[in-house]
Design a protein around this motif. Structure first.
Motif, PDB file in Angstrom:
ATOM      1  N   MET A  59      36.471  44.922  40.000  1.00 24.56           N
ATOM      2  CA  MET A  59      35.588  45.110  38.841  1.00 24.56           C
ATOM      3  C   MET A  59      34.708  43.885  38.607  1.00 24.56           C
ATOM      4  O   MET A  59      33.531  44.019  38.264  1.00 24.56           O
ATOM      5  CB  MET A  59      36.426  45.439  37.600  1.00 24.56           C
ATOM      6  CG  MET A  59      37.051  46.815  37.679  1.00 24.56           C
ATOM      7  SD  MET A  59      38.264  47.192  36.402  1.00 24.56           S
ATOM      8  CE  MET A  59      37.467  46.721  34.918  1.00 24.56           C
ATOM      9  N   ILE A  60      35.242  42.678  38.794  1.00 28.21           N
ATOM     10  CA  ILE A  60      34.438  41.462  38.650  1.00 28.21           C
ATOM     11  C   ILE A  60      33.343  41.425  39.710  1.00 28.21           C
ATOM     12  O   ILE A  60      32.196  41.071  39.436  1.00 28.21           O
ATOM     13  CB  ILE A  60      35.328  40.204  38.711  1.00 28.21           C
ATOM     14  CG1 ILE A  60      36.174  40.086  37.457  1.00 28.21           C
ATOM     15  CG2 ILE A  60      34.488  38.947  38.890  1.00 28.21           C
ATOM     16  CD1 ILE A  60      37.228  39.005  37.503  1.00 28.21           C
ATOM     17  N   GLY A  61      33.695  41.798  40.940  1.00 29.24           N
ATOM     18  CA  GLY A  61      32.696  41.845  42.015  1.00 29.24           C
ATOM     19  C   GLY A  61      31.602  42.858  41.725  1.00 29.24           C
ATOM     20  O   GLY A  61      30.417  42.586  41.936  1.00 29.24           O
ATOM     21  N   ALA A  62      31.974  44.046  41.227  1.00 33.56           N
ATOM     22  CA  ALA A  62      30.977  45.073  40.900  1.00 33.56           C
ATOM     23  C   ALA A  62      30.071  44.596  39.769  1.00 33.56           C
ATOM     24  O   ALA A  62      28.852  44.809  39.808  1.00 33.56           O
ATOM     25  CB  ALA A  62      31.673  46.382  40.529  1.00 33.56           C
ATOM     26  N   ALA A  63      30.651  43.966  38.760  1.00 35.22           N
ATOM     27  CA  ALA A  63      29.845  43.460  37.643  1.00 35.22           C
ATOM     28  C   ALA A  63      28.900  42.363  38.109  1.00 35.22           C
ATOM     29  O   ALA A  63      27.743  42.294  37.673  1.00 35.22           O
ATOM     30  CB  ALA A  63      30.753  42.948  36.536  1.00 35.22           C
TER      31      ALA A  63
END
Length: 112
Positions: free
Chosen positions: A16-20
């Protein structure tokens, strides 16, 4: 079983951090591609911040004696210069923010 859930939660968090992060990089670039005239003003602001950082780095002292106790923390000349750059950048931006607020408020008073 609890180790699996913790690991799965951590992996999901990293995804999720990578996608954000990707979204925060890609969407502004798409906006700049669609609206280059509006993007020019944003890039001028980023350039101004970079200019302030470069000037602060040039002004900053790399002298270890500038920061008492720096030897205790294992600071080198380069790290001392970066700390000085950060402080000078903070001071310049803080003074700029205060002056812009004063200008806006005093401008309202004198326009009446």
């Amino acid at each position: 079983m609890s180790d699996f859930l913790i690991n799965a939660g951590l992996i999901l968090t990293y995804i999720m951090i990578g996608a954000a992060t990707l979204a925060a990089i890609i969407y502004p670039l798409m906006f700049l591609a669609k609206n280059p005239s509006k993007g020019k003003t944003a890039l001028m602001g980023v350039g101004g911040l970079l200019l302030i950082a470069v000037v602060s780095y040039i002004i900053a002292s790399g002298d270890l004696m500038t920061f008492p106790g720096s030897e205790k923390f294992g600071m080198t000349e380069a790290s001392t210069k970066r700390v000085g750059m950060g402080l000078i950048t903070f001071y310049i931006l803080s003074i700029g923010a205060i002056l812009s607020v004063l200008y806006a408020e005093l401008g309202k008073i004198f326009k009446k």
